[in-house]
Motif scaffolding. Structure first.
Motif, PDB file in Angstrom:
ATOM      1  N   ARG A  39       0.833  -1.209   0.000  1.00  0.00           N
ATOM      2  CA  ARG A  39       0.000   0.000   0.000  1.00  0.00           C
ATOM      3  C   ARG A  39       0.866   1.257   0.000  1.00  0.00           C
ATOM      4  O   ARG A  39       0.571   2.222  -0.716  1.00  0.00           O
ATOM      5  N   ALA A  40       1.927   1.246   0.779  1.00  0.00           N
ATOM      6  CA  ALA A  40       2.831   2.401   0.811  1.00  0.00           C
ATOM      7  C   ALA A  40       3.501   2.593  -0.541  1.00  0.00           C
ATOM      8  O   ALA A  40       3.657   3.726  -1.014  1.00  0.00           O
ATOM      9  N   GLY A  48       1.841   2.885 -10.308  1.00  0.00           N
ATOM     10  CA  GLY A  48       1.979   1.488  -9.919  1.00  0.00           C
ATOM     11  C   GLY A  48       0.973   1.052  -8.877  1.00  0.00           C
ATOM     12  O   GLY A  48       1.075  -0.059  -8.345  1.00  0.00           O
ATOM     13  N   ALA A  49       0.013   1.917  -8.558  1.00  0.00           N
ATOM     14  CA  ALA A  49      -0.971   1.589  -7.520  1.00  0.00           C
ATOM     15  C   ALA A  49      -1.814   0.376  -7.917  1.00  0.00           C
ATOM     16  O   ALA A  49      -2.087  -0.494  -7.086  1.00  0.00           O
ATOM     17  N   ALA A  50      -2.202   0.291  -9.162  1.00  0.00           N
ATOM     18  CA  ALA A  50      -3.011  -0.849  -9.612  1.00  0.00           C
ATOM     19  C   ALA A  50      -2.200  -2.139  -9.547  1.00  0.00           C
ATOM     20  O   ALA A  50      -2.714  -3.184  -9.136  1.00  0.00           O
ATOM     21  N   ALA A  53      -1.902  -3.148  -5.923  1.00  0.00           N
ATOM     22  CA  ALA A  53      -3.152  -3.716  -5.429  1.00  0.00           C
ATOM     23  C   ALA A  53      -3.333  -5.143  -5.956  1.00  0.00           C
ATOM     24  O   ALA A  53      -3.775  -6.036  -5.218  1.00  0.00           O
ATOM     25  N   ALA A  54      -2.983  -5.375  -7.220  1.00  0.00           N
ATOM     26  CA  ALA A  54      -3.090  -6.722  -7.788  1.00  0.00           C
ATOM     27  C   ALA A  54      -2.123  -7.681  -7.094  1.00  0.00           C
ATOM     28  O   ALA A  54      -2.473  -8.831  -6.801  1.00  0.00           O
ATOM     29  N   THR A  55      -0.917  -7.200  -6.803  1.00  0.00           N
ATOM     30  CA  THR A  55       0.059  -8.023  -6.096  1.00  0.00           C
ATOM     31  C   THR A  55      -0.424  -8.335  -4.692  1.00  0.00           C
ATOM     32  O   THR A  55      -0.276  -9.466  -4.210  1.00  0.00           O
ATOM     33  N   LYS A  60      -2.677 -12.189  -0.913  1.00  0.00           N
ATOM     34  CA  LYS A  60      -3.761 -12.582  -0.007  1.00  0.00           C
ATOM     35  C   LYS A  60      -4.288 -13.966  -0.372  1.00  0.00           C
ATOM     36  O   LYS A  60      -4.527 -14.802   0.500  1.00  0.00           O
ATOM     37  N   SER A  61      -4.448 -14.221  -1.660  1.00  0.00           N
ATOM     38  CA  SER A  61      -4.902 -15.535  -2.107  1.00  0.00           C
ATOM     39  C   SER A  61      -3.914 -16.623  -1.715  1.00  0.00           C
ATOM     40  O   SER A  61      -4.306 -17.692  -1.245  1.00  0.00           O
TER      41      SER A  61
END
Length: 154
Positions: A39-40, A48-50, A53-55, A60-61
Motif C-alpha cells: 500500500r505504501a 503502480g498503484a493498480a 493492489a493486484a500483487t 492474499k490468495s
C-alpha cells in the motif's frame, strides 16, 4: 516418549495446541506487513498503484491457500493428540493415560490438561471443519468456480 525420554506427553499436547495458533499469528502478521508495504508503495507511485493492489490481492490468495493447506494437513494429528488426553486405561484399579502409561489419570495435572484438550477439541476437530463450511457458504458452493483462484482447495 521413547525417542525423547525427557519430554512428557503433556508437553507434547501443549506444543500441538499452541503451534497452529502461533503459525496462524505469524502468517497473519507477515501478510499485514507485506500488505502495508505494498500500500505504501502504491501511494508513492500512483502509476503502480493498480499493480501493487493486484500483487496484494494475489498475496492474499496465497496466504489463504497456505493457511487452508496447513489446517487440512494438521487436522488428523491435532485431533488425535487432543483426544488422546481423554483416553485412560484401568491397570489394577488405577487409571493411566493410554498414550503414556507413566501418567496417572484423574489427578489435578491431568484435569488441567483435559481442560486444555477440551479447548483444543473446540478449536481443531470442531473448529477446522466449521471454518471450511463457513468459507464454502460464504463463497456459495455454486459460485466457487468464479473464485477458483482463491478457493481452489475447497
Amino acid at each position: 516418549s521413547c525417542i525423547y525420554p525427557n519430554v512428557d506427553f503433556f508437553y507434547v499436547v501443549s506444543v500441538y495446541f499452541a503451534t497452529p495458533i502461533l503459525i496462524g499469528m505469524y502468517t497473519f502478521l507477515l501478510y499485514a506487513l507485506v500488505a502495508a508495504v505494498l500500500r505504501a508503495r502504491g501511494r508513492r507511485n500512483p502509476e503502480g498503484a493498480a499493480a501493487a493492489a493486484a500483487t496484494a490481492n494475489k498475496f492474499k490468495s496465497h496466504t489463504i491457500r497456505t493457511i487452508l493447506a496447513m489446517l487440512f494437513l494438521g487436522y488428523p494429528s491435532l485431533s488425535a493428540k487432543m483426544l488422546a488426553v481423554f483416553n485412560c486405561r484401568d491397570i489394577h484399579g488405577t487409571y493411566y493415560l493410554e498414550a503414556d502409561l507413566d501418567i496417572e489419570c484423574y489427578t489435578s495435572e491431568h484435569a488441567t490438561y483435559q481442560s486444555l484438550a477440551a479447548l483444543g477439541l473446540l478449536l481443531y476437530p470442531i473448529g477446522i471443519p466449521l471454518s471450511f463450511l463457513c468459507l464454502m457458504l460464504r463463497y456459495k458452493v455454486r459460485t466457487l468456480s468464479t473464485y477458483k483462484y482463491r478457493c481452489h482447495m475447497l
